[in-house]
Design a protein around this motif. Sequence first.
Motif, short mmCIF file in Angstrom:
data_model
loop_
_atom_site.label_atom_id
_atom_site.label_comp_id
_atom_site.label_asym_id
_atom_site.label_seq_id
_atom_site.Cartn_x
_atom_site.Cartn_y
_atom_site.Cartn_z
N LEU A 194 4.16 -2.57 12.15
CA LEU A 194 2.74 -2.31 11.94
C LEU A 194 2.50 -1.18 10.94
CD1 LEU A 194 1.17 -2.65 15.52
CD2 LEU A 194 0.78 -4.11 13.52
N TYR A 195 3.45 -0.27 10.80
CA TYR A 195 3.28 0.80 9.81
C TYR A 195 3.12 0.19 8.41
CZ TYR A 195 3.91 5.18 7.29
OH TYR A 195 3.72 6.27 6.47
N SER A 196 3.98 -0.76 8.08
CA SER A 196 3.89 -1.43 6.77
C SER A 196 2.62 -2.27 6.68
CB SER A 196 5.12 -2.31 6.54
OG SER A 196 6.29 -1.53 6.46
N VAL A 197 2.27 -2.94 7.78
CA VAL A 197 1.06 -3.75 7.79
C VAL A 197 -0.17 -2.88 7.54
CG1 VAL A 197 -0.45 -5.18 9.23
CG2 VAL A 197 2.03 -5.54 9.28
N ASN A 198 -0.23 -1.75 8.25
CA ASN A 198 -1.38 -0.85 8.12
C ASN A 198 -1.48 -0.28 6.71
OD1 ASN A 198 -2.05 -1.21 10.82
ND2 ASN A 198 -0.81 0.52 11.49
N LEU A 199 -0.33 0.10 6.15
CA LEU A 199 -0.32 0.68 4.81
C LEU A 199 -0.75 -0.36 3.77
CD1 LEU A 199 0.25 3.36 3.44
CD2 LEU A 199 2.62 2.65 3.11
N SER A 200 -0.32 -1.60 3.98
CA SER A 200 -0.72 -2.68 3.06
C SER A 200 -2.22 -2.96 3.16
CB SER A 200 0.07 -3.96 3.38
OG SER A 200 1.45 -3.76 3.19
N LEU A 201 -2.75 -2.93 4.39
CA LEU A 201 -4.18 -3.17 4.58
C LEU A 201 -5.01 -2.08 3.92
CD1 LEU A 201 -4.30 -4.27 8.33
CD2 LEU A 201 -4.87 -5.69 6.36
N MET A 202 -4.59 -0.83 4.09
CA MET A 202 -5.36 0.29 3.57
C MET A 202 -5.21 0.43 2.06
SD MET A 202 -4.54 3.04 6.61
CE MET A 202 -5.50 4.37 5.87
N GLY A 203 -4.02 0.11 1.54
CA GLY A 203 -3.78 0.27 0.11
C GLY A 203 -3.51 1.69 -0.31
N ARG A 204 -3.68 2.62 0.60
CA ARG A 204 -3.42 4.05 0.38
C ARG A 204 -3.25 4.70 1.74
NH1 ARG A 204 -9.56 5.92 -1.39
NH2 ARG A 204 -10.62 4.16 -0.43
N SER A 205 -2.91 5.97 1.75
CA SER A 205 -2.61 6.61 3.03
C SER A 205 -3.85 7.08 3.79
CB SER A 205 -1.69 7.81 2.80
OG SER A 205 -2.32 8.77 1.97
N ASN A 206 -4.99 7.18 3.10
CA ASN A 206 -6.19 7.71 3.74
C ASN A 206 -7.44 7.03 3.18
OD1 ASN A 206 -8.56 9.76 3.88
ND2 ASN A 206 -7.10 10.52 5.38
N ILE A 207 -8.37 6.66 4.08
CA ILE A 207 -9.64 6.06 3.65
C ILE A 207 -10.78 6.93 4.18
CG2 ILE A 207 -11.17 4.07 3.79
CD1 ILE A 207 -8.79 2.29 4.15
N PRO A 208 -11.45 7.69 3.32
CA PRO A 208 -12.61 8.48 3.77
C PRO A 208 -13.84 7.59 3.92
CG PRO A 208 -12.22 8.83 1.44
CD PRO A 208 -11.11 7.92 1.91
N LEU A 209 -14.68 7.91 4.89
CA LEU A 209 -15.88 7.10 5.15
C LEU A 209 -17.16 7.90 4.90
CD1 LEU A 209 -14.77 5.29 8.44
CD2 LEU A 209 -14.73 4.42 6.10
N PHE A 210 -17.12 8.80 3.92
CA PHE A 210 -18.30 9.57 3.59
C PHE A 210 -19.39 8.67 3.02
CE2 PHE A 210 -14.69 12.58 2.83
CZ PHE A 210 -14.85 13.27 4.02
N ASN A 211 -20.62 8.89 3.49
CA ASN A 211 -21.79 8.13 3.03
C ASN A 211 -21.66 6.62 3.31
OD1 ASN A 211 -22.97 10.50 1.93
ND2 ASN A 211 -21.70 10.27 0.09
N ILE A 212 -20.85 6.29 4.31
CA ILE A 212 -20.69 4.90 4.73
C ILE A 212 -21.39 4.71 6.06
CG2 ILE A 212 -19.04 3.11 5.41
CD1 ILE A 212 -18.91 3.69 2.47
#
Length: 288
Positions: free
Chosen positions: A96-114
Amino acid sequence: MEFYLTAILQALCFSGLAIGIFISMKIFNIPDITTDGSFTLGGAITGVLLMAEIPPSLSLLVVMSAGALAGAFTGFIHAKLNVNPLLAGILVMTALYSVNLSLMGRSNIPLFNISTLFSPAFFLQDLNQNTFIVLLVFVVVMLLVIGYLLKTDFGIAMRATGNSETMIKALGVNTNRMKIIGLAMANSLTALSGYLITQFQGFADINMGIGIVIVGLGSVIIGETLIHWLKVKSILTNLVLVIAGAVIFQLVLAVTLDIGVDANLLKLVTASFVLLIVSLPRVLSVQR
């Protein structure tokens, strides 16, 4: 006061995690390490879907389905391939570590103004109080649904699978299927926690699930201690006390930070606190 309210809000976000670990460890007696991966999976999918402007309600269905799929994989490896449940969980968590990283495309996704689950909620002027109301509704609905399910014939068969697998097999119940469904349910709830905490903290991170099983385990152990002290038999009350354990656990960590302990030592404090909870009943029984 706001600091401790934030700790309570975080505990409510972790309620699904606590119930999920309660199902896997206390009902099925399976130490499921998939938790670390499915928690991050919930956060990763939440971040990706919200960034794509998918409504939080639809994102929730996708998150819980993905968590259930991860748990079902662990259950399949354990039940059908006769792999040790601890190893099965580690294998799926690692994948799942590889799956999660592939889904995100990067290590962190900020949700500011979302726009998030908490954005439309304006019951009160205070933002934290609004968040509390939304989370409380989530927790109450989850408790009622899981509590009802575990009291049905199907739920009783699940509980019996953990208590006496040989006996329930003799009654014609497919215990392998029960384990797969149980782990799917547990990890679906864990992914739900990832969904909530991601929106609460405002970002998804690839490392957000590392060691999260300790948080859930600590909550379950505190809840189990309360269950033992109060001699509770009702399954719904058991679930309520497990969530109370999550709240107590987070409040203890909040007190630790409030008295000035270095935040870098928080993981050490967490591990030490869980060790204390685990060992204290045994120490007291020896002294008697």
